[in-house]
Scaffold this motif. Structure first.
Motif, PDB file in Angstrom:
ATOM      1  N   TRP A  76       0.831  -1.202   0.000  1.00  0.00           N
ATOM      2  CA  TRP A  76       0.000   0.000   0.000  1.00  0.00           C
ATOM      3  C   TRP A  76       0.867   1.254   0.000  1.00  0.00           C
ATOM      4  CZ3 TRP A  76      -0.722   4.084   3.367  1.00  0.00           C
ATOM      5  CH2 TRP A  76      -1.812   4.914   3.068  1.00  0.00           C
ATOM      6  N   MET A  79       2.634   1.444  -3.597  1.00  0.00           N
ATOM      7  CA  MET A  79       1.821   1.652  -4.796  1.00  0.00           C
ATOM      8  C   MET A  79       0.754   2.739  -4.651  1.00  0.00           C
ATOM      9  SD  MET A  79       3.072  -0.195  -6.968  1.00  0.00           S
ATOM     10  CE  MET A  79       3.884  -1.695  -7.375  1.00  0.00           C
ATOM     11  N   VAL A  80       0.150   2.874  -3.481  1.00  0.00           N
ATOM     12  CA  VAL A  80      -0.988   3.783  -3.334  1.00  0.00           C
ATOM     13  C   VAL A  80      -0.587   5.085  -2.660  1.00  0.00           C
ATOM     14  CG1 VAL A  80      -3.284   4.029  -2.343  1.00  0.00           C
ATOM     15  CG2 VAL A  80      -2.569   1.832  -3.248  1.00  0.00           C
ATOM     16  N   SER A  81       0.088   4.994  -1.558  1.00  0.00           N
ATOM     17  CA  SER A  81       0.403   6.170  -0.771  1.00  0.00           C
ATOM     18  C   SER A  81       1.419   7.078  -1.466  1.00  0.00           C
ATOM     19  CB  SER A  81       0.944   5.741   0.588  1.00  0.00           C
ATOM     20  OG  SER A  81       1.364   6.849   1.323  1.00  0.00           O
ATOM     21  N   ARG A  85       5.943   5.707  -6.518  1.00  0.00           N
ATOM     22  CA  ARG A  85       6.507   4.458  -5.981  1.00  0.00           C
ATOM     23  C   ARG A  85       7.811   4.713  -5.233  1.00  0.00           C
ATOM     24  NH1 ARG A  85       6.911   0.197 -10.504  1.00  0.00           N
ATOM     25  NH2 ARG A  85       8.397   1.746 -11.139  1.00  0.00           N
TER      26      ARG A  85
END
Length: 116
Positions: A76, A79-81, A85
């Protein structure tokens, strides 16, 4: 390819947990840039994708161990936060295709002499 995986494991080793993840990603990028520059000629796209995926897995695992959370937390964060990256380079689009029907060099040796 085994050497590259071993080097990535060494960069993301447990003994480096006190370091910030940005430092780990910078060291990893330094290694990956050199490795990909050396192997970019030829048919190496599949190998690059494997090494890129392995590097992402190791960074996510490193983050999860650093924060003592699940591996999903590491993914997470990676990739998301983080919008880029954490700055980890992507190996896609680096491969240079070999020239069909032409040798890599015009002359076989640097000075043009034959092999002995």
């Amino acid at each position: 390819m085994q050497h590259a995986r071993d080097r990535i494991r060494e960069i993301t080793a447990r003994r480096r947990l006190p370091l910030h993840p940005q430092v780990i990603v910078e060291d990893l990028n330094l290694f990956l840039r050199g490795w990909m520059a050396y192997f970019r000629y030829g048919h190496s796209a599949r190998r690059f994708s494997k090494i890129g995926r392995f590097a992402q897995e190791r960074v996510a695992h490193f983050i999860s161990r650093k924060h003592r959370r699940s591996r999903n937390f590491g993914w997470w964060v990676l990739m998301v936060s983080s919008p880029n990256r954490l700055g980890l380079i992507s190996p896609y689009g680096i491969v240079v295709a070999p020239r069909a029907g032409r040798p890599w060099r015009e002359r076989p040796n640097a000075a043009g002499e034959r092999r002995r």
